[in-house]
Design an enzyme around this catalytic site. Structure first.
Site, mmCIF file in Angstrom:
data_model
loop_
_atom_site.group_PDB
_atom_site.id
_atom_site.type_symbol
_atom_site.label_atom_id
_atom_site.label_comp_id
_atom_site.label_asym_id
_atom_site.label_seq_id
_atom_site.Cartn_x
_atom_site.Cartn_y
_atom_site.Cartn_z
ATOM 1 N N ASP A 94 7.190 -5.406 6.256
ATOM 2 C CA ASP A 94 8.117 -6.542 6.265
ATOM 3 C C ASP A 94 8.307 -7.054 7.691
ATOM 4 O OD1 ASP A 94 8.414 -6.120 3.570
ATOM 5 O OD2 ASP A 94 10.282 -4.976 3.787
HETATM 6 N N1 URA Z 1 8.964 -0.605 2.241
HETATM 7 C C1 URA Z 1 9.707 -1.705 2.531
HETATM 8 O O1 URA Z 1 10.706 -1.979 1.878
HETATM 9 N N2 URA Z 1 9.310 -2.459 3.564
HETATM 10 C C2 URA Z 1 8.231 -2.181 4.335
HETATM 11 O O2 URA Z 1 7.945 -2.914 5.295
HETATM 12 C C3 URA Z 1 7.477 -1.033 4.025
HETATM 13 C C4 URA Z 1 7.861 -0.261 2.970
#
Ligand code: URA
Length: 206
Positions: A76
């Site tokens: 993310d």
């Molecule tokens: N899980 C999430 O919620 N975000 C990420 O970036 C990686 C794993």
């Protein structure tokens, strides 16, 4: 031909990285793939292009641009840590393929205390709106911190898993993919090529 010279002996060795090797005029030099590890900072999206935000590709040095590099998997925008950027599509696919079970390990900080109930639920398989998750590891490391190990990578998976317990993820940092750990000396926002040994650590899992 090697660098324009006809080679008649099969014992001649040539380095495809340094020489141009042709057969009947066709270049058959093997292009070596590039594997970079990036310590992803916040604020960058895991994409090659984005209209709104900066992309992790913008953190890749000039010398690697123009060879079709892309991130192997997504983090993310507000997640930090280990990310592989490569031009090897097969390897990228394998790292992500759920069947290959390449573990991804994350440091997580929550807005509320981590509980044993969460750890038990992660082990049993948290039910999300897109199905039940595979067994996940949750080791409590502090009042509001944990190390989470996933064998799959669904959209916002960790945030959604903790969301089932009314918890909000305030920090998420990927520590490792398989046995490959983010080295302490790789500053956020910088990347470097994997060493042969590091590449082997990744490849032996897939
Ligand atoms: N899980 C999430 O919620 N975000 C990420 O970036 C990686 C794993």
């Amino acid at each position: 031909m090697v660098d324009g010279e006809v080679i008649k002996s099969s014992s001649v060795k040539a380095d495809p990285e340094k020489s141009r090797i042709t057969v009947d005029g066709v270049d058959i030099s093997i292009k070596k793939n590039v594997y970079l590890m990036l310590n992803k900072p916040k604020g960058y999206v895991s994409a090659t292009e984005d209209k709104e935000h900066q992309t992790v590709l913008e953190l890749v040095p000039e010398e690697y641009q123009g060879r079709g590099m892309f991130p192997a998997g997504r983090l993310d925008r507000d997640t930090t840590g280990l990310m592989i950027i490569t031009d090897d599509g097969v390897m990228a696919h394998n790292i992500l393929a759920p069947k290959k079970h390449v573990q991804k390990i994350y440091h997580v900080e929550l807005d509320i205390p981590v509980t044993q109930q969460m750890a038990d639920g992660f082990k049993a398989g948290v039910e999300l709106n897109d199905g039940v998750c595979k067994e996940a590891g949750l080791e409590i490391t502090g009042e509001k911190t944990a190390t989470v190990t996933l064998k799959e990578g669904r959209y916002h998976q960790i945030k959604r898993m903790f969301g089932c317990y009314g918890a909000k993820v305030v920090e998420l940092h990927r520590l490792a993919m398989g046995d490959l750990y983010l080295p302490d000396d790789l500053e956020p926002g910088t990347c470097r090529e994997l060493t042969e040994a590091e590449l082997k650590l990744l490849q032996q899992q897939i």
